[in-house]
Design a protein around this motif. Structure first.
Motif, PDB file in Angstrom:
ATOM      1  N   GLU A   1       0.795  -1.230   0.043  1.00  0.00           N
ATOM      2  CA  GLU A   1      -0.041   0.114   0.051  1.00  0.00           C
ATOM      3  C   GLU A   1       0.699   1.222  -0.081  1.00  0.00           C
ATOM      4  OE1 GLU A   1      -2.498  -0.647   3.391  1.00  0.00           O
ATOM      5  OE2 GLU A   1      -3.918  -1.729   2.337  1.00  0.00           O
ATOM      6  N   ASN A   2       2.205   1.102   0.187  1.00  0.00           N
ATOM      7  CA  ASN A   2       3.011   2.361   0.002  1.00  0.00           C
ATOM      8  C   ASN A   2       2.666   3.456   1.051  1.00  0.00           C
ATOM      9  OD1 ASN A   2       5.141   1.616  -1.639  1.00  0.00           O
ATOM     10  ND2 ASN A   2       3.987   1.455  -3.429  1.00  0.00           N
ATOM     11  N   ARG A   3       2.367   2.968   2.375  1.00  0.00           N
ATOM     12  CA  ARG A   3       1.871   3.950   3.236  1.00  0.00           C
ATOM     13  C   ARG A   3       2.739   3.717   4.536  1.00  0.00           C
ATOM     14  NH1 ARG A   3      -1.486   1.484   6.880  1.00  0.00           N
ATOM     15  NH2 ARG A   3      -2.545  -0.344   6.147  1.00  0.00           N
ATOM     16  N   PHE A   4       2.674   4.589   5.246  1.00  0.00           N
ATOM     17  CA  PHE A   4       3.239   4.369   6.749  1.00  0.00           C
ATOM     18  C   PHE A   4       2.213   3.515   7.460  1.00  0.00           C
ATOM     19  CE2 PHE A   4       4.822   8.660   5.608  1.00  0.00           C
ATOM     20  CZ  PHE A   4       6.347   8.226   5.815  1.00  0.00           C
ATOM     21  N   SER A   5       2.812   2.707   8.525  1.00  0.00           N
ATOM     22  CA  SER A   5       1.980   2.168   9.649  1.00  0.00           C
ATOM     23  C   SER A   5       1.705   3.046  10.763  1.00  0.00           C
ATOM     24  CB  SER A   5       2.513   0.670   9.930  1.00  0.00           C
ATOM     25  OG  SER A   5       1.895   0.081  10.627  1.00  0.00           O
ATOM     26  N   SER A   6       1.358   2.849  11.776  1.00  0.00           N
ATOM     27  CA  SER A   6       1.164   3.443  12.967  1.00  0.00           C
ATOM     28  C   SER A   6       0.636   2.588  14.246  1.00  0.00           C
ATOM     29  CB  SER A   6       0.045   4.562  12.857  1.00  0.00           C
ATOM     30  OG  SER A   6      -1.151   4.005  12.600  1.00  0.00           O
ATOM     31  N   ALA A   7       0.800   3.071  15.304  1.00  0.00           N
ATOM     32  CA  ALA A   7       0.252   2.262  16.499  1.00  0.00           C
ATOM     33  C   ALA A   7      -1.277   2.162  16.396  1.00  0.00           C
ATOM     34  CB  ALA A   7       0.620   2.930  17.853  1.00  0.00           C
ATOM     35  N   THR A   8      -1.971   2.761  15.501  1.00  0.00           N
ATOM     36  CA  THR A   8      -3.274   2.417  15.305  1.00  0.00           C
ATOM     37  C   THR A   8      -3.834   1.586  13.890  1.00  0.00           C
ATOM     38  OG1 THR A   8      -3.614   4.826  14.447  1.00  0.00           O
ATOM     39  CG2 THR A   8      -3.893   4.406  16.935  1.00  0.00           C
ATOM     40  N   ASP A   9      -2.823   1.160  13.329  1.00  0.00           N
ATOM     41  CA  ASP A   9      -3.131   0.465  12.205  1.00  0.00           C
ATOM     42  C   ASP A   9      -3.829  -0.981  12.573  1.00  0.00           C
ATOM     43  OD1 ASP A   9      -2.723  -0.002   9.683  1.00  0.00           O
ATOM     44  OD2 ASP A   9      -0.850  -0.197   9.474  1.00  0.00           O
ATOM     45  N   HIS A  10      -4.189  -1.474  11.244  1.00  0.00           N
ATOM     46  CA  HIS A  10      -4.878  -2.680  11.390  1.00  0.00           C
ATOM     47  C   HIS A  10      -3.926  -4.046  11.761  1.00  0.00           C
ATOM     48  CE1 HIS A  10      -7.312  -6.344  10.535  1.00  0.00           C
ATOM     49  NE2 HIS A  10      -8.513  -5.553  10.453  1.00  0.00           N
ATOM     50  N   VAL A  11      -3.907  -4.923  12.574  1.00  0.00           N
ATOM     51  CA  VAL A  11      -2.751  -5.749  12.866  1.00  0.00           C
ATOM     52  C   VAL A  11      -2.471  -6.924  11.828  1.00  0.00           C
ATOM     53  CG1 VAL A  11      -3.826  -7.579  14.256  1.00  0.00           C
ATOM     54  CG2 VAL A  11      -1.619  -7.006  14.634  1.00  0.00           C
ATOM     55  N   LEU A  12      -3.631  -7.160  11.013  1.00  0.00           N
ATOM     56  CA  LEU A  12      -3.752  -7.799   9.849  1.00  0.00           C
ATOM     57  C   LEU A  12      -3.491  -7.362   8.402  1.00  0.00           C
ATOM     58  CD1 LEU A  12      -6.007 -10.755  10.854  1.00  0.00           C
ATOM     59  CD2 LEU A  12      -3.486 -10.761  11.124  1.00  0.00           C
ATOM     60  N   ARG A  13      -3.312  -5.751   8.586  1.00  0.00           N
ATOM     61  CA  ARG A  13      -3.174  -5.205   7.162  1.00  0.00           C
ATOM     62  C   ARG A  13      -2.199  -3.898   7.466  1.00  0.00           C
ATOM     63  NH1 ARG A  13      -7.373  -1.322   5.047  1.00  0.00           N
ATOM     64  NH2 ARG A  13      -6.499  -0.605   3.190  1.00  0.00           N
ATOM     65  N   LEU A  14      -0.918  -4.290   8.104  1.00  0.00           N
ATOM     66  CA  LEU A  14       0.046  -3.314   8.519  1.00  0.00           C
ATOM     67  C   LEU A  14       0.597  -2.534   7.288  1.00  0.00           C
ATOM     68  CD1 LEU A  14       1.893  -5.222  11.265  1.00  0.00           C
ATOM     69  CD2 LEU A  14       0.135  -3.311  11.483  1.00  0.00           C
ATOM     70  N   GLY A  15       0.713  -1.596   6.941  1.00  0.00           N
ATOM     71  CA  GLY A  15       1.299  -0.799   5.917  1.00  0.00           C
ATOM     72  C   GLY A  15       2.689  -0.843   5.720  1.00  0.00           C
ATOM     73  N   ARG A  16       3.204  -0.878   4.486  1.00  0.00           N
ATOM     74  CA  ARG A  16       4.704  -0.792   4.191  1.00  0.00           C
ATOM     75  C   ARG A  16       4.999   0.178   3.207  1.00  0.00           C
ATOM     76  NH1 ARG A  16       7.058  -6.799   3.859  1.00  0.00           N
ATOM     77  NH2 ARG A  16       5.195  -7.257   2.608  1.00  0.00           N
ATOM     78  N   LEU A  17       6.205   0.479   3.016  1.00  0.00           N
ATOM     79  CA  LEU A  17       6.616   1.270   2.152  1.00  0.00           C
ATOM     80  C   LEU A  17       7.762   0.581   1.181  1.00  0.00           C
ATOM     81  CD1 LEU A  17       7.451   4.287   4.131  1.00  0.00           C
ATOM     82  CD2 LEU A  17       5.766   4.254   2.618  1.00  0.00           C
ATOM     83  N   MET A  18       7.431   0.163  -0.255  1.00  0.00           N
ATOM     84  CA  MET A  18       8.434  -0.574  -0.862  1.00  0.00           C
ATOM     85  C   MET A  18       9.456   0.141  -1.486  1.00  0.00           C
ATOM     86  SD  MET A  18       7.520  -2.884  -4.495  1.00  0.00           S
ATOM     87  CE  MET A  18       6.021  -3.684  -3.721  1.00  0.00           C
ATOM     88  N   VAL A  19      10.660  -0.380  -1.160  1.00  0.00           N
ATOM     89  CA  VAL A  19      11.840   0.369  -1.768  1.00  0.00           C
ATOM     90  C   VAL A  19      12.266  -0.399  -2.909  1.00  0.00           C
ATOM     91  CG1 VAL A  19      14.444   1.030  -1.256  1.00  0.00           C
ATOM     92  CG2 VAL A  19      12.700   0.759   0.582  1.00  0.00           C
ATOM     93  N   ARG A  20      12.244   0.324  -4.247  1.00  0.00           N
ATOM     94  CA  ARG A  20      12.607  -0.140  -5.341  1.00  0.00           C
ATOM     95  C   ARG A  20      13.843   0.301  -5.841  1.00  0.00           C
ATOM     96  NH1 ARG A  20       7.967  -1.099  -8.869  1.00  0.00           N
ATOM     97  NH2 ARG A  20       9.212  -0.201 -10.283  1.00  0.00           N
ATOM     98  N   ARG A  21      14.581  -0.203  -6.934  1.00  0.00           N
ATOM     99  CA  ARG A  21      15.714   0.145  -7.601  1.00  0.00           C
ATOM    100  C   ARG A  21      15.318   1.629  -8.146  1.00  0.00           C
ATOM    101  NH1 ARG A  21      17.018  -2.611 -13.018  1.00  0.00           N
ATOM    102  NH2 ARG A  21      15.219  -1.452 -13.709  1.00  0.00           N
ATOM    103  N   ASP A  22      14.263   2.310  -8.484  1.00  0.00           N
ATOM    104  CA  ASP A  22      14.073   3.657  -9.033  1.00  0.00           C
ATOM    105  C   ASP A  22      13.471   4.511  -7.852  1.00  0.00           C
ATOM    106  OD1 ASP A  22      11.581   2.294  -8.863  1.00  0.00           O
ATOM    107  OD2 ASP A  22      10.993   3.162 -10.870  1.00  0.00           O
ATOM    108  N   THR A  23      13.399   4.020  -6.579  1.00  0.00           N
ATOM    109  CA  THR A  23      13.109   5.065  -5.448  1.00  0.00           C
ATOM    110  C   THR A  23      13.985   6.097  -5.299  1.00  0.00           C
ATOM    111  OG1 THR A  23      11.940   2.906  -4.407  1.00  0.00           O
ATOM    112  CG2 THR A  23      12.530   5.087  -2.999  1.00  0.00           C
ATOM    113  N   PRO A  24      13.495   7.293  -5.649  1.00  0.00           N
ATOM    114  CA  PRO A  24      14.275   8.586  -5.629  1.00  0.00           C
ATOM    115  C   PRO A  24      14.746   8.796  -4.195  1.00  0.00           C
ATOM    116  CG  PRO A  24      12.506   8.880  -6.887  1.00  0.00           C
ATOM    117  CD  PRO A  24      12.171   7.741  -5.957  1.00  0.00           C
ATOM    118  N   GLU A  25      16.185   9.163  -4.086  1.00  0.00           N
ATOM    119  CA  GLU A  25      16.944   9.484  -2.909  1.00  0.00           C
ATOM    120  C   GLU A  25      16.064  10.462  -2.063  1.00  0.00           C
ATOM    121  OE1 GLU A  25      21.220  10.817  -0.810  1.00  0.00           O
ATOM    122  OE2 GLU A  25      20.798  10.297  -3.068  1.00  0.00           O
ATOM    123  N   ARG A  26      15.613  11.515  -2.519  1.00  0.00           N
ATOM    124  CA  ARG A  26      14.612  12.394  -1.900  1.00  0.00           C
ATOM    125  C   ARG A  26      13.352  11.740  -1.071  1.00  0.00           C
ATOM    126  NH1 ARG A  26      10.271  13.814  -4.612  1.00  0.00           N
ATOM    127  NH2 ARG A  26      10.248  13.436  -6.955  1.00  0.00           N
TER     128      ARG A  26
END
Length: 269
Positions: A199-224
């Motif tokens: 989902e390319n989103r941040f998780s949080s302490a109030t997230d859904h425990v069976l749908r925790l968000g992550r940020l996918m790091v790819r080859r073309d992810t810009p440094e900024r």
């Protein structure tokens, strides 16, 4: 909802197979990214985030989590030593059908050829403190499967990991990041106590425990963009409701799977 970046990596290699190359970072880039994370965040084990979501002890300020999908052999040779040098915890989600006995062949996954971990390496990583989690048996799109097949992928993965390691495993990651309410129910019924999406989103302490968000790091992810993620910017913070587009895309993939022409491949989550 304080943003918690849960970083998702796949392979870390200078020479990946073509099919996984877009989702691969080089060791040089990975070192820089680890150092940036360590300088700007308190990296905690995934179980700390899960405990906080379940109402347990709060996370430290500016927490982050490191996760790795699939089970490429470069985790053993490249990633683990870099994590150990920096004292950083991580969770490794394995597609168990791609793991093989030393010198042997895997039992079968949907991955094209690649250098994957063997069971001896998995046991060694487990012994050194890397959390081993499940990523299904074959890396199928779980939300397009019939109920029995979905259960085989989800529960079968757990049984094989626990038989190999000799202890309970509780962390699951959805192949391709795809799930649904029915899939999440089967994940819970199988005994997994947390599950990560993408989902390319941040998780949080109030997230859904069976749908925790992550940020996918790819080859073309810009440094900024990566720097913004470390700073807690440039992405939504979960939990977020499932979008109409996600529901449409699931329906389309189910239709394609039903007529024998599935969409997507093994490398997008």
């Amino acid at each position: 909802m304080t943003p918690v970046p849960v970083f998702l990596y796949h392979s870390v290699s200078d020479h990946p197979p073509n099919w996984i190359a877009p989702w691969t970072v080089t060791p040089e880039v990975f070192r820089r990214q680890l150092d940036r994370i360590a300088e700007g965040r308190s990296v905690v084990p995934l179980r700390r985030l899960v405990a906080a979501v379940r109402g347990g002890p709060p996370l430290p300020p500016r927490a982050a989590v490191l996760t790795f999908d699939d089970g490429f052999a470069d985790f053993y040779w490249t990633v683990a030593p870099l994590l150990e040098e920096r004292g950083l915890p991580a969770t490794l989600y394995l597609t168990v059908g791609a793991v093989h006995p030393p010198g042997g062949r895997p039992t079968g996954s949907l991955f094209p050829p690649a250098d994957m971990l063997n069971w001896r390496q998995v046991a060694a990583l487990d012994a050194t403190g890397v959390e081993i989690g499940g990523h299904s048996v074959t890396h199928a799109q779980l939300d397009t499967l019939r109920p029995r097949r979905c259960t085989e992928e989800v529960a079968g993965c757990k049984h094989r990991l626990e038989d190999a390691l000799g202890h309970e495993v509780t962390a699951f990651a959805y192949p391709h990041g795809y799930s649904s309410a029915a899939v999440r129910r089967r994940v819970a019924e199988a005994g997994w106590t947390s599950a990560t999406a993408v989902e390319n989103r941040f998780s949080s302490a109030t997230d859904h425990v069976l749908r925790l968000g992550r940020l996918m790091v790819r080859r073309d992810t810009p440094e900024r963009v990566f720097a913004d993620w470390v700073a807690g910017r440039s992405a939504r913070t979960g939990p977020v409701p499932e979008s109409l587009y996600t529901r449409y895309w699931r329906g389309y993939r189910r239709l394609r799977a039903a007529v024998g022409s599935p969409v997507g491949g093994p490398s997008d989550g």
